[in-house]
Write a protein that holds these residues in place. Structure first.
Motif, PDB file in Angstrom:
ATOM      1  N   THR A   1      -2.700  -2.961  -7.831  1.00 57.03           N
ATOM      2  CA  THR A   1      -1.275  -2.889  -7.521  1.00 57.03           C
ATOM      3  C   THR A   1      -0.853  -1.425  -7.520  1.00 57.03           C
ATOM      4  N   GLN A   2       0.057  -1.095  -6.615  1.00 51.61           N
ATOM      5  CA  GLN A   2       0.489   0.286  -6.460  1.00 51.61           C
ATOM      6  C   GLN A   2       2.010   0.388  -6.532  1.00 51.61           C
ATOM      7  N   ASP A   3       2.504   1.191  -7.481  1.00 48.39           N
ATOM      8  CA  ASP A   3       3.931   1.480  -7.541  1.00 48.39           C
ATOM      9  C   ASP A   3       4.289   2.608  -6.599  1.00 48.39           C
ATOM     10  N   LYS A   4       3.283   3.397  -6.233  1.00 49.99           N
ATOM     11  CA  LYS A   4       3.442   4.478  -5.266  1.00 49.99           C
ATOM     12  C   LYS A   4       2.068   4.761  -4.668  1.00 49.99           C
ATOM     13  N   ILE A   5       2.026   5.602  -3.670  1.00 51.14           N
ATOM     14  CA  ILE A   5       0.810   5.738  -2.881  1.00 51.14           C
ATOM     15  C   ILE A   5      -0.321   6.451  -3.610  1.00 51.14           C
ATOM     16  N   ASP A   6      -0.003   7.239  -4.658  1.00 46.25           N
ATOM     17  CA  ASP A   6      -1.064   7.944  -5.381  1.00 46.25           C
ATOM     18  C   ASP A   6      -1.326   7.326  -6.755  1.00 46.25           C
TER      19      ASP A   6
ATOM     20  N   SER B   1       0.803  -1.230   0.000  1.00 48.16           N
ATOM     21  CA  SER B   1       0.000   0.000   0.000  1.00 48.16           C
ATOM     22  C   SER B   1       0.835   1.279   0.000  1.00 48.16           C
ATOM     23  N   TRP B   2       2.115   1.185   0.364  1.00 45.88           N
ATOM     24  CA  TRP B   2       3.009   2.336   0.528  1.00 45.88           C
ATOM     25  C   TRP B   2       2.594   3.235   1.682  1.00 45.88           C
ATOM     26  N   VAL B   3       1.800   2.679   2.593  1.00 51.09           N
ATOM     27  CA  VAL B   3       1.549   3.341   3.872  1.00 51.09           C
ATOM     28  C   VAL B   3       2.587   2.793   4.834  1.00 51.09           C
ATOM     29  N   HIS B   4       3.524   3.650   5.227  1.00 50.14           N
ATOM     30  CA  HIS B   4       4.713   3.176   5.935  1.00 50.14           C
ATOM     31  C   HIS B   4       4.554   3.070   7.449  1.00 50.14           C
ATOM     32  N   SER B   5       3.514   3.664   7.999  1.00 51.64           N
ATOM     33  CA  SER B   5       3.411   3.664   9.457  1.00 51.64           C
ATOM     34  C   SER B   5       1.977   3.856   9.907  1.00 51.64           C
ATOM     35  N   LEU B   6       1.725   3.486  11.141  1.00 50.26           N
ATOM     36  CA  LEU B   6       0.456   3.806  11.769  1.00 50.26           C
ATOM     37  C   LEU B   6       0.474   5.282  12.167  1.00 50.26           C
TER      38      LEU B   6
ATOM     39  N   ALA C   1       2.021  -1.349   5.364  1.00 47.38           N
ATOM     40  CA  ALA C   1       0.635  -1.825   5.378  1.00 47.38           C
ATOM     41  C   ALA C   1       0.392  -2.691   4.149  1.00 47.38           C
ATOM     42  N   ILE C   2      -0.130  -3.876   4.390  1.00 47.18           N
ATOM     43  CA  ILE C   2      -0.437  -4.818   3.312  1.00 47.18           C
ATOM     44  C   ILE C   2      -1.954  -4.940   3.165  1.00 47.18           C
ATOM     45  N   ASN C   3      -2.422  -4.742   1.950  1.00 46.06           N
ATOM     46  CA  ASN C   3      -3.831  -4.961   1.606  1.00 46.06           C
ATOM     47  C   ASN C   3      -3.938  -6.378   1.058  1.00 46.06           C
ATOM     48  N   CYS C   4      -4.491  -7.281   1.853  1.00 45.42           N
ATOM     49  CA  CYS C   4      -4.447  -8.705   1.513  1.00 45.42           C
ATOM     50  C   CYS C   4      -5.243  -9.058   0.257  1.00 45.42           C
TER      51      CYS C   4
ATOM     52  N   ASN D   1      -7.029   1.270  -0.037  1.00 42.00           N
ATOM     53  CA  ASN D   1      -8.112   0.310   0.068  1.00 42.00           C
ATOM     54  C   ASN D   1      -8.846   0.566   1.384  1.00 42.00           C
ATOM     55  N   ASP D   2     -10.146   0.290   1.434  1.00 39.15           N
ATOM     56  CA  ASP D   2     -10.907   0.597   2.644  1.00 39.15           C
ATOM     57  C   ASP D   2     -10.435  -0.189   3.863  1.00 39.15           C
ATOM     58  N   THR D   3      -9.824  -1.344   3.665  1.00 37.77           N
ATOM     59  CA  THR D   3      -9.311  -2.100   4.809  1.00 37.77           C
ATOM     60  C   THR D   3      -8.131  -1.383   5.456  1.00 37.77           C
ATOM     61  N   VAL D   4      -7.254  -0.817   4.623  1.00 35.43           N
ATOM     62  CA  VAL D   4      -6.148  -0.018   5.147  1.00 35.43           C
ATOM     63  C   VAL D   4      -6.711   1.198   5.875  1.00 35.43           C
ATOM     64  N   GLY D   5      -7.734   1.817   5.285  1.00 36.95           N
ATOM     65  CA  GLY D   5      -8.368   2.966   5.923  1.00 36.95           C
ATOM     66  C   GLY D   5      -8.973   2.612   7.264  1.00 36.95           C
ATOM     67  N   ALA D   6      -9.630   1.441   7.351  1.00 39.99           N
ATOM     68  CA  ALA D   6     -10.237   1.008   8.613  1.00 39.99           C
ATOM     69  C   ALA D   6      -9.171   0.810   9.683  1.00 39.99           C
TER      70      ALA D   6
END
Length: 462
Positions: free
Chosen positions: A173-178, A69-74, A287-290, A221-226
């Motif tokens: 699939t995401q090569d970067k966050i945007d 997801s390229w979300v590196h931290s909480l 963060a991994i979006n399964c 993804n909404d799971t990462v958002g949750a």
């Protein structure tokens, strides 16, 4: 005999007066056997599930993709600012203005760390099988309407755009966050011209075409958002899961466990030197979006009923999203409907009644099942009214009891935590003492997306 662990052991008020014929009782027992999954089978399913999750971390293009997801931290919980978020779900399009207060709560809502102003738009059915041009035009028009109605088109400009977070809850699939390349449509969508393309780029082009003062800064993804929304309030959060139109989960994985991602990848070097360290300083995370709705597409372990087979055959993508079609909200109401059609066609239910309302695909959702299972009204009047208003059917006492039993078998809403404890062998515990606590992440797709946008804007030094 009925399974001793079956939910049918819980007898209702109606059961006491609803007499089943021997033939119908046999049908109920058949359904019980067909839908009931014993503990040992659950463990077999979990074992294979873990194997497929690990396969997705090792290589690309596996059954469960385990998308990066390229979300590196909480979040730290201090994130602030005002953001626009867009959530394209399976049923609705939601646009939100989210203001994050960090540790400074709004006096009007001191119990919340954010305020939310939102509008929800029903996704037209014809759009779900239309074209990319139709999809992005529709979305851009709703964004424009929201900006105008909230006065945001006056507050922001092309030179000073409002940061936009896009919740795109489909395998990508995401090569970067945007950036987000759609792998395959799910949730009943079959829109041409989007699969294999960068959905963010397509939306960005339409935003530019309409001259909207917006800048897409993240796609999630909404799971990462949750997960992120929950962690904003509670740092003990470890997993974000969605049980809605579709089903999925996200979690923070340690970078060494993601074998398909090279440790030398330059994209792992965010500007914030602390971004890859969790709150305890314990190593680098991602963060991994399964996207586990595709679990067991090969049908190795999942138990499949004839009703599941029919749903898969009639779906836009037969053979795909096997687990999602067995468990997600889009499909549970349809399973219930198919069971009732089967029983009606064989003369067990609705004698001398017109069942044309029941024969409309996807007319029932999980809310229908929940209302049946939660019905404690005298003589089940709520369930009777529900069938009358939705399907134009009148229920006998026997049919009320059948509806309750089938709703429990199909949805199992009240038994999730029990099943989790059985699989993980927690043993007998008092309520609230489980090692894993299931909580709700309110507005996860909107608030979580805004928090990720805030983290990304800070990472960029803006």
């Amino acid at each position: 005999m009925v399974n001793k662990d079956s939910p049918w052991r819980q007898r209702s008020e109606i059961h006491a007066i609803a007499e089943f014929s021997p033939e119908l009782e046999l049908e109920m027992e058949r359904l019980d056997k067909e839908f009931w999954i014993p503990g040992q089978k659950l463990k077999e399913i979990v074992k294979r599930f873990i194997e497929e999750l690990d396969e997705g971390l090792q290589e690309n293009n596996k059954n469960i993709p385990m998308n990066i997801s390229w979300v590196h931290s909480l979040p730290t919980g201090n994130e602030k600012g005002t953001y626009l978020t867009l959530d394209l779900g399976g049923t609705n399009l939601r646009v939100c203005k989210v203001t994050l207060h960090g540790n400074e709560t709004d006096p009007a809502t001191p119990e919340k760390k954010y305020t939310l102003d939102q509008e929800q738009y029903r996704v037209p059915q014809e759009l779900k099988s239309g074209s990319a041009e139709q999809l992005w035009t529709y979305i851009a028009e709703k964004l424009q309407t929201f900006l105008q109605e909230k006065g945001l088109d006056k507050e922001y400009s092309k030179d000073k755009p409002m940061p936009l977070g896009f919740t795109f809850s489909y395998p990508a699939t995401q090569d970067k966050i945007d950036h987000a390349v759609l792998q395959t449509w799910t949730k009943g969508f079959d829109i041409k011209g989007v699969e294999g393309q960068d959905a963010a780029a397509q939306l960005r082009e339409k935003i530019k075409e309409k001259g909207l003062p917006l800048e897409i800064v993240c796609v999630i993804n909404d799971t990462v958002g949750a997960m992120i929304a929950s962690a904003y309030n509670d740092h003990a959060t470890i997993v974000g899961a969605i049980f809605g139109t579709g089903c999925n989960a996200a979690y923070m994985a340690s970078l060494p466990s993601i074998k398909k991602l090279s440790s030398s990848d330059p994209r792992l070097r965010p500007q914030d030197p602390n971004a890859n360290t969790n709150k305890n300083g314990e190593g680098e995370k991602m963060a991994i979006n399964c996207e586990y709705g595709a679990f067991d597409n090969a049908r190795r372990v999942l138990p499949i009923t004839k009703y599941d087979e029919e749903i898969d055959k009639e779906s836009p993508r037969p053979g795909e999203q096997a687990f999602e079609k067995l468990s997600a909200g889009l499909y549970l109401g349809e399973v219930f409907r198919l069971v009732f059609i089967d029983l009606a066609d064989r003369g067990f239910l609705f004698a001398n009644q017109d069942t044309k309302g029941l024969r409309k695909p996807y007319i029932l959702d999980t809310g229908f099942l929940s209302q049946i299972e939660d019905d404690e009204s005298p003589n089940a009047i709520n369930t009777r009214n529900l069938f009358r208003d939705t399907l134009d059917l009148s229920l006998s006492d026997q049919e009320v009891e059948v509806s309750r039993r089938v709703a429990e078998l199909v949805a199992f809403k009240k038994r999730w935590a029990r099943a989790l404890g059985e699989v993980l062998e927690w043993g007998e515990r008092k309520e609230g003492e489980d090692p894993i606590i299931i909580t709700s992440a309110e507005d996860g797709s909107g608030v979580g997306c805004a928090i990720i946008a805030a983290i990304e804007m800070e990472r960029r030094g803006r």
